[in-house]
Design a protein around this motif. Structure first.
Motif, PDB file in Angstrom:
ATOM      1  N   PHE B 104       8.798   3.992  -9.718  1.00  0.00           N
ATOM      2  CA  PHE B 104       9.350   5.126  -8.969  1.00  0.00           C
ATOM      3  C   PHE B 104       8.776   6.451  -9.467  1.00  0.00           C
ATOM      4  CE2 PHE B 104      12.669   8.315  -8.196  1.00  0.00           C
ATOM      5  CZ  PHE B 104      12.793   8.169  -6.839  1.00  0.00           C
ATOM      6  N   VAL B 105       8.794   6.638 -10.781  1.00  0.00           N
ATOM      7  CA  VAL B 105       8.291   7.901 -11.324  1.00  0.00           C
ATOM      8  C   VAL B 105       6.788   8.017 -11.079  1.00  0.00           C
ATOM      9  CG1 VAL B 105       7.998   9.235 -13.438  1.00  0.00           C
ATOM     10  CG2 VAL B 105      10.143   8.079 -12.998  1.00  0.00           C
ATOM     11  N   SER B 106       6.066   6.899 -11.206  1.00  0.00           N
ATOM     12  CA  SER B 106       4.634   6.928 -10.908  1.00  0.00           C
ATOM     13  C   SER B 106       4.394   7.398  -9.476  1.00  0.00           C
ATOM     14  CB  SER B 106       4.026   5.536 -11.070  1.00  0.00           C
ATOM     15  OG  SER B 106       4.015   5.154 -12.401  1.00  0.00           O
ATOM     16  N   ASN B 107       5.100   6.748  -8.546  1.00  0.00           N
ATOM     17  CA  ASN B 107       4.875   7.074  -7.138  1.00  0.00           C
ATOM     18  C   ASN B 107       5.202   8.531  -6.845  1.00  0.00           C
ATOM     19  OD1 ASN B 107       4.294   4.418  -6.925  1.00  0.00           O
ATOM     20  ND2 ASN B 107       6.122   3.834  -5.796  1.00  0.00           N
ATOM     21  N   TRP B 108       6.357   8.955  -7.381  1.00  0.00           N
ATOM     22  CA  TRP B 108       6.789  10.313  -7.049  1.00  0.00           C
ATOM     23  C   TRP B 108       5.920  11.368  -7.726  1.00  0.00           C
ATOM     24  CZ3 TRP B 108      11.854  12.498  -5.159  1.00  0.00           C
ATOM     25  CH2 TRP B 108      12.299  11.731  -4.086  1.00  0.00           C
ATOM     26  N   ALA B 126      -4.193  10.307 -10.000  1.00  0.00           N
ATOM     27  CA  ALA B 126      -3.297   9.893  -8.919  1.00  0.00           C
ATOM     28  C   ALA B 126      -2.239   8.969  -9.523  1.00  0.00           C
ATOM     29  CB  ALA B 126      -4.076   9.172  -7.830  1.00  0.00           C
ATOM     30  N   ALA B 127      -1.350   8.504  -8.650  1.00  0.00           N
ATOM     31  CA  ALA B 127      -0.313   7.609  -9.129  1.00  0.00           C
ATOM     32  C   ALA B 127      -0.952   6.354  -9.721  1.00  0.00           C
ATOM     33  CB  ALA B 127       0.618   7.222  -7.986  1.00  0.00           C
ATOM     34  N   PRO B 128      -0.491   5.929 -10.923  1.00  0.00           N
ATOM     35  CA  PRO B 128      -1.062   4.718 -11.520  1.00  0.00           C
ATOM     36  C   PRO B 128      -0.864   3.488 -10.633  1.00  0.00           C
ATOM     37  CG  PRO B 128       0.295   5.891 -13.096  1.00  0.00           C
ATOM     38  CD  PRO B 128       0.496   6.551 -11.785  1.00  0.00           C
ATOM     39  N   THR B 129       0.187   3.527  -9.824  1.00  0.00           N
ATOM     40  CA  THR B 129       0.474   2.375  -8.964  1.00  0.00           C
ATOM     41  C   THR B 129      -0.506   2.283  -7.803  1.00  0.00           C
ATOM     42  OG1 THR B 129       2.169   3.833  -8.108  1.00  0.00           O
ATOM     43  CG2 THR B 129       2.901   1.990  -9.427  1.00  0.00           C
ATOM     44  N   GLY B 130      -1.363   3.291  -7.646  1.00  0.00           N
ATOM     45  CA  GLY B 130      -2.395   3.210  -6.621  1.00  0.00           C
ATOM     46  C   GLY B 130      -3.643   2.510  -7.123  1.00  0.00           C
ATOM     47  N   ASP B 131      -3.565   2.007  -8.338  1.00  0.00           N
ATOM     48  CA  ASP B 131      -4.712   1.288  -8.902  1.00  0.00           C
ATOM     49  C   ASP B 131      -4.351  -0.189  -9.012  1.00  0.00           C
ATOM     50  OD1 ASP B 131      -7.363   1.913 -10.642  1.00  0.00           O
ATOM     51  OD2 ASP B 131      -6.267   0.178 -11.417  1.00  0.00           O
ATOM     52  N   ILE B 132      -5.296  -1.035  -8.584  1.00  0.00           N
ATOM     53  CA  ILE B 132      -4.977  -2.462  -8.525  1.00  0.00           C
ATOM     54  C   ILE B 132      -4.667  -3.039  -9.902  1.00  0.00           C
ATOM     55  CG2 ILE B 132      -7.394  -3.203  -8.706  1.00  0.00           C
ATOM     56  CD1 ILE B 132      -4.865  -4.843  -6.397  1.00  0.00           C
ATOM     57  N   ASN B 133      -5.288  -2.480 -10.943  1.00  0.00           N
ATOM     58  CA  ASN B 133      -5.023  -2.997 -12.292  1.00  0.00           C
ATOM     59  C   ASN B 133      -3.554  -2.860 -12.661  1.00  0.00           C
ATOM     60  OD1 ASN B 133      -7.729  -3.687 -13.477  1.00  0.00           O
ATOM     61  ND2 ASN B 133      -8.102  -1.649 -12.664  1.00  0.00           N
TER      62      ASN B 133
END
Lengths: 161, 252
Positions: B104-108, B126-133
């Motif tokens: 949540f915090v990553s995305n926001w 960018a948000a770390p969750t936008g990276d496949i790793n």
């Protein structure tokens, strides 16, 4: 940290690599980071706050239980009071009734006694009257005899003799 | 300005430029995505700082930030409780909750902080969750967690559920153990990346006001994705813990 010393900021050309599905050592590092994050958050966030919430719940629960206990106590006291009040009322009623009946009894006894006494007095008085009457009659009889003899003597003079 | 941008050759491969490039760091023989790690450290820092502030002075009657974080805690507790069950959920709250909070915090942060203003040599923050790793790491952790949950509860008997209904379903069960992390990671990755791309392209086309609704939608999606990820993680764990035992219980 030794990790930092091994960091070499190498800016590679994007032609040879990159792209969406570029798997590399970021993956295990990220996994380890997340595990560390979980451990840290567990210690500084989840445990203390969960404990705080649980403690608060316990506190509220015990307070509610205590309040309930007190309420029950108060209710039982009120009930006891009611019962005692009813008992007292009953006993006072009984006492009143007993006193009334006692008074009635005493009154009727006294009336009866008075009646009996007056009856006996009447009887006595009647007997006395009768006695006096008969005495008076006897006296009268003797006197009548004497008087009649005197009358006869007066009338007949010495004929009687 | 827009005309300039449109005519510039950079715009043509704007998407490729945004997506494909990474800020590489060399760690020994391995390469890592520096921009992902940097933002993930910021995210972890924010979470740790927020937790530290919230629990620095715990009071029975919560005030201010403690109140807010307690709300967050009860929210993630609710996720775990709904999926794992009242009896078993407590040990899993930190895992599920940390996943939720991190995503949540990553995305926001990815959506709210104007990372573009910070220049790095290659790629962009960018948000770390936008990276496949990141998403694969998270998903593999979830897989490990539910295997651990099942195995620690029932030992090797956990695998008997694979053939319990019918031995022919064994391949499907095995397949599911692979599709679970795959779908988890790609759902999160795809949503966040797509959202960032849409916002990026719109900002490039019309810099003012027009991207706002998409950004708000992006915030919504970000929250939903965090919720979905943690809910699914919790539900996999709950499944591993109790599904088998309950069925047996019903048969007897």
């Amino acid at each position: 940290m030794t990790l930092y010393s091994t960091f070499i900021l190498a800016v590679e050309s994007a032609e040879s690599k990159g792209g969406l599905f570029d798997f590399d050592a970021t993956l295990p590092i990220m996994a380890v980071q997340i595990l560390i994050l979980i451990v840290i958050l567990n210690n500084i966030f989840f445990k203390p706050l969960t404990k705080a919430i649980d403690d608060r719940n316990d506190y509220v629960r015990t307070n509610i239980a205590e309040a309930k206990e007190r309420l029950e106590k108060a209710e039982s006291l009120a009930k006891q009071y009611e019962v005692e009040l009813a008992e007292t009322r009953k006993s006072s009623q009984a006492m009143l009734l007993a006193a009334q009946s006692d008074a009635n009894k005493i009154r009727s006894e006294q009336i009866a006694a008075t009646l009996a006494e007056s009856q006996s007095q009447i009887v006595e008085a009647k007997a006395e009257i009768e006695k006096q009457k008969s005495e008076a009659m006897a006296v009268l009889d003797t006197q009548v005899d004497v008087l009649s003899r005197q009358i006869l003597e007066k009338l007949l003079g010495n004929l009687v003799k | 300005m827009i005309n300039q941008l449109l005519s510039s050759p950079q715009f043509a491969n704007f998407a490729a430029l945004e997506v494909g490039k990474h800020f590489y760091w060399q760690v020994g023989n391995f390469e890592v995505h520096g921009q992902v790690l940097i933002v993930s450290w910021i995210v972890i820092g924010v979470l740790v700082l927020a937790s530290a502030i919230a629990t620095s002075n715990i009071q029975r009657i919560p005030v201010g930030f403690q109140n807010f974080m307690e709300y967050g805690l009860e929210f993630v507790q609710g996720i775990a409780k709904d999926q794992i069950g009242e009896k078993e959920y407590r040990p899993w709250v930190p895992f599920v909750g940390s996943l939720f909070l991190f995503i949540f915090v990553s995305n926001w942060l990815g959506a709210l902080v104007p990372w573009k203003l910070i220049k790095i040599p290659e790629g962009e923050l960018a948000a770390p969750t936008g990276d496949i790793n990141t998403t694969v790491a998270l998903a593999l952790l979830v897989s490990a967690a539910y295997f651990y949950a099942g195995l620690s509860r029932k030992g090797l008997g956990y695998f008997s559920k694979y053939v319990q209904a019918s031995p022919f379903l064994l391949p499907l069960w095995v397949l599911e153990d692979f599709t679970k992390p795959l779908s988890l990671s790609f759902r999160l990755f795809g949503n966040i990346l797509a959202d960032e791309l849409v916002v990026g392209v719109l900002v490039l086309l019309v810099p003012l006001f027009v991207p706002l609704p998409v950004m708000i939608l992006g915030l919504f999606t970000s929250g939903i994705q965090a919720l979905i990820f943690s809910t699914l993680a919790a539900s996999y764990i709950g499944e591993a813990i109790e599904g088998h035992g309950e069925e047996e219980h019903e048969h007897h």
